[in-house]
Design an enzyme around this catalytic site. Structure first.
Site, PDB file in Angstrom:
ATOM      1  N   SER A  42       0.795  -1.223   0.000  1.00  0.00           N
ATOM      2  CA  SER A  42       0.000   0.000   0.000  1.00  0.00           C
ATOM      3  C   SER A  42       0.827   1.273   0.000  1.00  0.00           C
ATOM      4  CB  SER A  42      -0.938   0.015   1.212  1.00  0.00           C
ATOM      5  OG  SER A  42      -0.209  -0.113   2.420  1.00  0.00           O
ATOM      6  N   ASP A 291      -2.558   8.386   7.750  1.00  0.00           N
ATOM      7  CA  ASP A 291      -3.407   7.480   8.518  1.00  0.00           C
ATOM      8  C   ASP A 291      -2.477   6.688   9.439  1.00  0.00           C
ATOM      9  OD1 ASP A 291      -2.260   5.426   7.014  1.00  0.00           O
ATOM     10  OD2 ASP A 291      -4.001   5.156   5.711  1.00  0.00           O
ATOM     11  N   HIS A 294       0.436   5.056   6.913  1.00  0.00           N
ATOM     12  CA  HIS A 294       1.018   5.622   5.690  1.00  0.00           C
ATOM     13  C   HIS A 294       1.398   7.083   5.871  1.00  0.00           C
ATOM     14  CE1 HIS A 294      -1.850   2.393   4.542  1.00  0.00           C
ATOM     15  NE2 HIS A 294      -0.814   2.005   3.824  1.00  0.00           N
TER      16      HIS A 294
END
Length: 330
Positions: A42, A291, A294
């Site tokens: 991600s 978040d 990240h």
């Protein structure tokens, strides 16, 4: 996949590792012509999971709030992510997700992003996210990409473009966060102590794991370079080193908070992922974390700056600009 080496940047666990290869057959390419290939999780997924039935996705607000379109794109960021910024700094067009229907024709010459949020080095990492593109399948898709590229520009030119490409691989973090440390008595945690698990892959406990992993990564890179007889592989520790720098002196970098995420819920906004009902900070540039997992675009820019120009504190044995310049003269 062809046998000739290409530039390869790898981010593993909490560290960056660069693996760079010299192009020995085709002539040097200008930076703007170099293809870019992205693999991993991600931290670098730019939308592949949008096309999958999975819970690991970033296709709803407020993700993308600071992206040029101000709409979510599948990037786990408020704006640009690492490969976007690398492309920007090297004067290259951003890559498209491999699963995007827009990736056709001469857009294939730019390269492709194969990354999928939730994956790890291990196949049992990310099982809770259901349908994700595991690293072995990403490599299979890379072979499919090369076949598609050959159909557009021919086998010879396709091999030349791939051999001279820049490759970013981001792996390892989920093997700790979403596998080893997922629950107190995870199967992998019962199977391996931290040192052996780190060896198997190449906080107090997570940080210790990152340190052990990065030491092993440096040793692996050094061994590969010795086998090849030149500095083809580069390990980059900017992600972990900068995180420590941010924590020690956040004001030096213009950050207000290094311990609270901009978007999230619960204590420190550290529970779950960002969603429309989450708490959302007003100034994303003041936060290291977008978040709970990240970085913000601003933090990513510091990371890329060190990848390109960093000293030995962040890069080993040299930074990306140096290795690319050396390759262009050979």
């Amino acid at each position: 996949m062809s046998s000739s080496p290409f530039f390869l940047i790898t981010i593993l666990a909490a560290a960056l590792a660069v693996v760079a290869g010299r192009t020995v057959v085709p002539p040097p390419q200008p930076k703007s012509a170099r293809a870019f290939f992205v693999f991993g999780d991600s931290l670098v997924d730019n939308g592949n999971n949008n096309y999958l039935v999975t819970t690991a996705r970033a296709d709803s607000p407020p993700y993308g709030i600071d992206y040029p379109t101000h709409h979510p794109t599948g990037r786990f960021s408020n704006g640009l992510n690492l490969p976007d910024i690398i492309s920007e700094q090297l004067g290259m067009e951003p890559t498209l997700p491999y699963l995007s229907p827009e990736l056709t024709g001469h857009k294939l010459l730019v390269g492709a992003n194969f990354a999928s949020a939730g994956i790890g080095i291990l196949n049992d990492t990310g099982f809770q996210f259901a349908n994700i593109i595991r690293i072995s399948h990403q490599l299979e898709l890379f072979q499919c990409y090369q076949n598609r590229l050959k159909a557009v520009i021919g086998a010879g030119k396709a091999q030349q473009l791939v051999n001279g490409g820049l490759v970013l691989i981001v792996l390892g973090g989920n093997d700790f966060v979403n596998n080893y440390f997922l629950v107190p008595y995870s199967a992998r945690r019962l199977q391996y102590p931290i040192p052996e698990f780190c060896q198997y892959l190449c906080a107090e406990e997570p940080e210790r794991a990152a340190e052990l992993f990065n030491t092993g990564l440096d040793d692996m890179v050094q061994g590969l370079n010795q086998q090849l007889g030149s500095d083809v592989f580069i390990s980059v520790k900017a992600y972990m080193k900068l995180h420590k720098d941010f924590n020690a002196n956040p004001q030096t970098y213009g950050f207000v908070s290094t311990k609270v995420a901009c978007c999230g819920q619960g204590p420190y906004n550290g529970i779950g992922i960002c969603n429309p009902a989450s708490n959302l900070c007003q100034n994303r540039n003041s936060y290291v974390f977008w978040d709970p997992y990240h970085p913000t675009e601003r933090a990513n820019r510091y990371i890329v700056q060190q990848m390109l120009n960093g000293s030995e504190k962040y890069m080993h044995p040299m930074n990306l600009n140096t290795i690319m310049a050396r390759a262009s003269t050979n």
